[in-house]
Design an enzyme around this catalytic site. Structure first.
Site, PDB file in Angstrom:
ATOM      1  N   GLY A 260       0.841  -1.190   0.000  1.00 25.98           N
ATOM      2  CA  GLY A 260       0.000   0.000   0.000  1.00 25.98           C
ATOM      3  C   GLY A 260       0.872   1.234   0.000  1.00 25.98           C
ATOM      4  N   GLY A 261       1.883   1.188   0.841  1.00 24.26           N
ATOM      5  CA  GLY A 261       2.815   2.300   0.925  1.00 24.26           C
ATOM      6  C   GLY A 261       4.138   1.825   1.482  1.00 24.26           C
ATOM      7  N   GLU A 263       7.624   3.604   3.377  1.00 24.29           N
ATOM      8  CA  GLU A 263       8.045   4.853   4.012  1.00 24.29           C
ATOM      9  C   GLU A 263       9.433   5.323   3.595  1.00 24.29           C
ATOM     10  OE1 GLU A 263       7.608   1.858   5.362  1.00 24.29           O
ATOM     11  OE2 GLU A 263       8.954   1.463   7.047  1.00 24.29           O
ATOM     12  N   HIS A 287       0.060   6.758   7.862  1.00 30.38           N
ATOM     13  CA  HIS A 287       0.915   5.672   8.334  1.00 30.38           C
ATOM     14  C   HIS A 287       2.363   5.858   7.855  1.00 30.38           C
ATOM     15  CE1 HIS A 287       1.788   1.395   9.410  1.00 30.38           C
ATOM     16  NE2 HIS A 287       2.626   1.501   8.389  1.00 30.38           N
ATOM     17  N   GLU A 288       2.535   6.060   6.560  1.00 29.33           N
ATOM     18  CA  GLU A 288       3.906   6.195   6.026  1.00 29.33           C
ATOM     19  C   GLU A 288       4.579   7.445   6.584  1.00 29.33           C
ATOM     20  OE1 GLU A 288       4.650   3.494   4.988  1.00 29.33           O
ATOM     21  OE2 GLU A 288       2.707   2.732   4.329  1.00 29.33           O
ATOM     22  N   HIS A 291       5.903   6.870  10.003  1.00 29.14           N
ATOM     23  CA  HIS A 291       7.189   6.160  10.002  1.00 29.14           C
ATOM     24  C   HIS A 291       8.382   7.124  10.023  1.00 29.14           C
ATOM     25  CE1 HIS A 291       6.516   1.861   9.789  1.00 29.14           C
ATOM     26  NE2 HIS A 291       5.743   1.921   8.723  1.00 29.14           N
ATOM     27  N   GLU A 310       6.321  -1.306  13.030  1.00 29.29           N
ATOM     28  CA  GLU A 310       4.940  -1.284  12.531  1.00 29.29           C
ATOM     29  C   GLU A 310       3.888  -1.112  13.624  1.00 29.29           C
ATOM     30  OE1 GLU A 310       4.436  -0.690   9.567  1.00 29.29           O
ATOM     31  OE2 GLU A 310       6.309  -1.330   8.615  1.00 29.29           O
ATOM     32  N   ASP A 367       9.852 -12.009   4.461  1.00 25.26           N
ATOM     33  CA  ASP A 367       8.633 -11.851   3.655  1.00 25.26           C
ATOM     34  C   ASP A 367       7.603 -12.934   3.995  1.00 25.26           C
ATOM     35  OD1 ASP A 367       9.440  -9.565   2.268  1.00 25.26           O
ATOM     36  OD2 ASP A 367      10.516 -10.743   0.764  1.00 25.26           O
ATOM     37  N   TYR A 375       1.738  -5.431  13.282  1.00 26.98           N
ATOM     38  CA  TYR A 375       0.970  -4.198  13.139  1.00 26.98           C
ATOM     39  C   TYR A 375      -0.078  -4.059  14.237  1.00 26.98           C
ATOM     40  CZ  TYR A 375       2.796  -3.602   8.360  1.00 26.98           C
ATOM     41  OH  TYR A 375       3.602  -3.403   7.284  1.00 26.98           O
ATOM     42  N   LYS A 546      -1.772  -7.252  -0.108  1.00 26.34           N
ATOM     43  CA  LYS A 546      -2.893  -7.232   0.832  1.00 26.34           C
ATOM     44  C   LYS A 546      -4.201  -7.584   0.122  1.00 26.34           C
ATOM     45  CE  LYS A 546      -5.236  -4.228   4.103  1.00 26.34           C
ATOM     46  NZ  LYS A 546      -5.548  -2.831   4.469  1.00 26.34           N
TER      47      LYS A 546
HETATM   48  N1  BES Z   1       6.970  -0.653   5.757  1.00 28.00           N
HETATM   49  C1  BES Z   1       5.693  -1.119   5.372  1.00 28.00           C
HETATM   50  C2  BES Z   1       5.713  -1.942   4.121  1.00 28.00           C
HETATM   51  C3  BES Z   1       6.617  -3.149   4.177  1.00 28.00           C
HETATM   52  C4  BES Z   1       6.714  -3.914   5.309  1.00 28.00           C
HETATM   53  C5  BES Z   1       7.359  -3.497   3.083  1.00 28.00           C
HETATM   54  C6  BES Z   1       7.576  -5.017   5.339  1.00 28.00           C
HETATM   55  C7  BES Z   1       8.195  -4.583   3.124  1.00 28.00           C
HETATM   56  C8  BES Z   1       8.313  -5.353   4.253  1.00 28.00           C
HETATM   57  C9  BES Z   1       4.701   0.029   5.202  1.00 28.00           C
HETATM   58  O1  BES Z   1       4.894   1.067   6.100  1.00 28.00           O
HETATM   59  C10 BES Z   1       3.338  -0.497   5.495  1.00 28.00           C
HETATM   60  O2  BES Z   1       3.129  -0.922   6.592  1.00 28.00           O
HETATM   61  N2  BES Z   1       2.432  -0.440   4.542  1.00 28.00           N
HETATM   62  C11 BES Z   1       1.066  -0.845   4.738  1.00 28.00           C
HETATM   63  C12 BES Z   1       0.233   0.382   5.037  1.00 28.00           C
HETATM   64  C13 BES Z   1      -0.869   0.184   6.014  1.00 28.00           C
HETATM   65  C14 BES Z   1      -0.515  -0.503   7.286  1.00 28.00           C
HETATM   66  C15 BES Z   1      -1.520   1.526   6.322  1.00 28.00           C
HETATM   67  C16 BES Z   1       0.595  -1.517   3.463  1.00 28.00           C
HETATM   68  O3  BES Z   1       1.346  -1.549   2.500  1.00 28.00           O
HETATM   69  O4  BES Z   1      -0.507  -2.039   3.444  1.00 28.00           O
HETATM   70 ZN    ZN Z   2       4.340   0.519   8.073  1.00 32.58          ZN
END
Ligand code: BES
Ligand code: ZN
Length: 595
Positions: A260-261, A263, A287-288, A291, A310, A367, A375, A546
C-alpha cells in the site's frame, strides 16, 4: 556477538560503512542497473569485509580513487541471505569501490513494460528494499543496524525522471540520449530505506515542503487526493516532535507495486489504489508519514523486532487520525484492524511462533513472516502501555523515546530497558512478557468500543437472520463504516444475498479498493460469477499483496473460482512483482488437491 542479524552477513567486528557514494546507470533494454558503489568507512579500514549480495555480478573491487585492488570472493548462494561477498581491504582503506551489475531478476526491482504504465509510452522501474532486498540492488551491509548516509548519481534515458529516498540535487544531460540525476541523503538510514524509481514523472507541489509525483495522467488526481498531507505533517509534528527529514514527498507508482505504501525517507512510495477519489484511503499516507518518526528515526535493529516499526506506527497513525478526524474515526479504524489481526492469527494457526511480537527468524524469510500481527498486536501492546502509563505521561515518553534513540536502530530489549527506566514496573503491570514472547493476543488486550462500532457489528451479525441495512442509509455511511460492516458479514453467501448486496449497495463499482476487495472476497468465495470479470481485471493489474492474497484465497473456495484464478495467474504472472507472484503461487499451491 559479531553477527547480530540473522538476515545479513553484516559483522559488527568488521569495518562499518558510514556512507555510500553511488554512480549507477539504469539500462531498461537489459533490465539491469550497473555502475559503481563506493563504501566509505568511518576511519581507515583493512582486512576482511563481508557484504550482502543477491544476484549481483561483481566486476572489480579496489580502494577508492584508483587505489590497490581488493581481492574478493563470492560465497555460495543461500536461499534467504543470497551470496556473501568477502572483500580483503588493503591496508589504510578509507573507501572501497565495487563495480557491479544487478540481475534482471533482482527481487528488489520491478521493471515495467510501457503497457504496465498509465501513459503506455515509457518503461518504468521501481525498487522495494524492505526487508532484505537492498542486496539485490547494491553490495552492502544489508542490516538495519548498519546505518549509512548516501549520495547518488543516477543516469537514465532522456525523457525519464529519477527519484530517490533522498534530496534531489539537480540533473543534467549526460552522453547523447541520457540524463544524470544527483541525490543526497545526509541522515544515516538503514539500507532497507534505500529507494529509486524511474519513469515518466511529473510533480505537483502540495506545500512548501511536500510534493506528489506520479505519471502525468495521474498527477492531478493524486494532488487532489493527497491535498491534506501538509495538515498531517503539522499534526504529526505536534504529537511526535519536529519533522527531521526536510521534505516529505510522495510517489504514486503503477498498480503492480506490492504494498500500500513504503516509508522511503523524503519520498514515500504509494499504490495508485489509494486514489479512491474521496480521500477515504489517506490513512495509508498518515501511516507512512508516521514512520518518519517510528521506523525511520527510531528503527528496528532487525526483522525480529519489526513490531517496533509497525506496531508503533499503527498506533501513531491512529493518533493522527484521532487528532484530525475525531475519536470515533479512530475507534472505527481500530475495529477494522481487529479483523485484520484475527485473520493473521488464523493464517498462522499452525505457526504460532510467528505471532510473537519479539520473533526469532533464523532460517525464516522475513517476507514469509509478514502479517498483520506486528501491526495490530504491536499497536495494541503500545496502547496497553499508553493506558497504564496515562496518556499525557505516555505522550511525553514518546517524545523522549524519539530523542533518546533518533537515528538509531534498536532491539525490543533496548526498548524495554528504556520503558523500565522511565516507568519502573510498567512492563510487568501490563504483562509485557506475554505480549512479546507468547503467541496470540492476551485476554486483557485493550478493547476499542464506540456506539457506531457496536451498531455496525450488530447489523452485520443480524445478516443471517434476515436483517438488511437500508440502502438509502448506507449511502450516508463513511467508507470505513461500510468496510467494517462488510468485514463482519458471513464469508460465504447465497447467490440471492450476493445479488442483493451488489444490487443495493453498488459494491462492484466502488473506487475504494478496501471496500471493493472486501466485497470481491465474499463474492468470490461464494462462487458469484457476476463479479468474476471485475476480479480478473483487478488481479491482472493490481499487485498489492494485501488484496492479491485474500482474493486468490477466496477464489480457491469454488471450482469456477479456481479455474478463473489459474487463468488469470497464467496470463498475468509475467507482469507481477516477484513478491506478488510468490504470494499468489503459495495461495494457489493450497488449491492443488482440488479441480
Ligand atoms: N513498511 C511497510 C511496508 C513493508 C513492510 C514493506 C515489510 C516490506 C516489508 C509500510 O509502512 C506499510 O506498513 N504499509 C502498509 C500500510 C498500512 C498498514 C496503512 C501496506 O502496505 O498495506
Ligand atoms: Zn508501516
Amino acid at each position: 556477538m559479531p553477527r547480530i542479524d540473522p538476515h545479513s552477513y553484516f559483522d559488527d567486528a568488521q569495518p562499518r560503512a558510514r556512507s555510500w557514494s553511488l554512480r549507477l546507470c539504469v539500462d531498461f533494454g537489459r533490465k539491469v542497473i550497473y555502475g559503481e558503489a563506493t563504501l566509505v568507512f568511518a576511519s581507515a579500514a583493512s582486512g576482511v569485509l563481508d557484504l550482502d549480495t543477491k544476484g549481483l555480478t561483481i566486476r572489480r573491487a579496489a580502494a577508492a580513487g584508483g587505489g590497490a585492488a581488493a581481492p574478493f570472493e563470492l560465497g555460495p548462494e543461500e536461499p534467504i541471505l543470497g551470496r556473501r561477498l568477502r572483500l580483503r581491504l588493503p591496508a589504510e582503506t578509507s573507501a572501497v569501490s565495487i563495480s557491479y551489475e544487478t540481475s534482471p531478476e533482482a527481487v528488489g526491482l520491478q521493471w515495467l513494460a510501457p503497457e504496465q504504465t498509465e501513459g503506455k509510452k515509457h518503461p518504468f522501474l521501481f525498487s522495494q528494499c524492505q526487508a532484505i532486498h537492498a542486496r539485490s540492488i547494491l553490495p552492502c551491509q544489508d542490516s538495519a543496524v548498519a546505518r549509512v548516509s548516501y549520495v547518488a548519481e543516477v543516469t537514465v534515458p532522456e525523457g525519464l525522471t529519477a527519484v530517490m529516498s533522498a534530496g534531489p540535487e539537480g540533473d543534467a544531460p549526460a552522453e547523447a540520449g541520457w540524463r544524470t540525476f544527483r541525490f543526497r541523503m545526509p541522515q544515516p538510514i538503514p539500507s532497507y530505506l534505500f529507494a529509486l524509481a524511474v519513469g515518466e514523472l511529473e510533480g505537483r507541489d502540495l506545500s512548501h515542503r511536500c510534493r506528489v509525483w506520479a505519471e502525468p495522467a495521474t498527477v492531478e488526481k493524486a494532488a487532489e487526493e493527497f491535498s491534506g498531507t501538509e495538515g498531517m505533517i503539522a499534526c504529526a509534528e505536534s504529537l511526535f516532535g519536529p519533522y527531521d527529514w526536510d521534505r516529505y514527498d510522495m510517489l504514486v507508482l503503477p498498480p503492480s507495486f506490492p504494498y500500500g505504501g513504503m516509508e522511503n525517507p523524503r519520498m514515500t512510495f504509494l499504490t495508485p489504489t489509494l486514489l479512491a477519489g474521496d480521500k477515504s484511503l489517506v490513512d495509508v499516507v498518515a501511516h507512512e508519514l508516521a514512520h518518519s518518526w517510528t521506523g525511520n528515526l527510531v528503527t528496528n535493529a532487525t526483522a525480529e523486532h519489526f513490531w517496533l516499526n509497525e506496531g508503533f506506527t499503527v498506533w501513531a497513525e491512529r493518533r493522527i487520525l484521532a487528532a484530525l478526524k475525531g475519536p470515533e474515526a479512530a475507534a472505527l479504524a481500530w475495529g477494522v484492524g481487529q479483523k485484520d489481526l484475527e485473520e493473521a492469527l488464523e493464517r498462522f494457526r499452525d505457526k504460532p511462533e510467528l505471532t510473537l511480537l519479539r520473533t526469532h527468524l533464523a532460517g525464516v524469510d522475513p517476507d514469509d513472516a509478514f502479517s498483520g500481527v506486528p501491526y495490530e498486536k504491536g499497536a495494541r501492546f503500545v496502547v496497553a502501555l499508553e493506558r497504564a502509563a496515562g496518556p499525557a505521561e505516555f505522550d511525553l515518553f514518546v517524545k523522549a523515546y524519539m530523542k533518546r534513540f533518533r537515528f538509531q536502530s534498536i532491539t525490543t530489549e533496548q526498548f524495554c530497558d528504556f520503558i523500565e527506566e522511565i516507568f519502573p514496573g510498567l512492563l510487568a503491570s501490563v504483562g509485557a512478557a506475554s505480549w512479546l514472547n507468547e503467541p496470540g493476543l492476551p485476554d486483557d488486550a485493550p478493547r476499542f468500543v464506540c456506539r457506531r462500532l457496536e451498531e455496525l457489528s450488530a447489523l452485520a451479525e443480524g445478516w443471517k437472520s434476515g436483517r438488511r441495512p437500508d440502502p438509502a442509509q448506507v449511502l450516508t455511511w463513511r467508507p470505513t463504516e461500510l468496510l467494517l460492516y462488510l468485514q463482519r458479514l458471513p464469508r460465504v453467501m447465497s447467490r440471492e444475498d450476493c445479488a442483493w448486496l451488489d444490487g443495493n449497495l453498488g459494491l462492484t463499482g466502488r473506487g475504494n479498493h478496501e471496500i471493493l476487495v472486501q466485497w470481491l472476497c465474499i463474492a468470490a468465495a461464494s462462487g458469484y460469477e457476476p463479479v468474476f470479470e471485475r476480479a480478473r481485471l483487478l488481479l491482472s493489474t493490481v499487485g498489492r499483496m494485501k488484496y492479491v492474497r485474500p482474493l486468490y484465497g477466496a477464489l480457491g473456495k469454488t471450482a469456477p473460482g479456481r479455474k478463473l484464478a489459474r487463468e488469470v495467474f497464467a496470463a498475468a504472472a509475467p507482469t507481477y512483482h516477484a513478491l506478488t507472484r510468490r504470494v499468489a503461487e503459495t495461495v494457489m499451491a493450497g488449491y492443488e488437491t482440488q479441480a
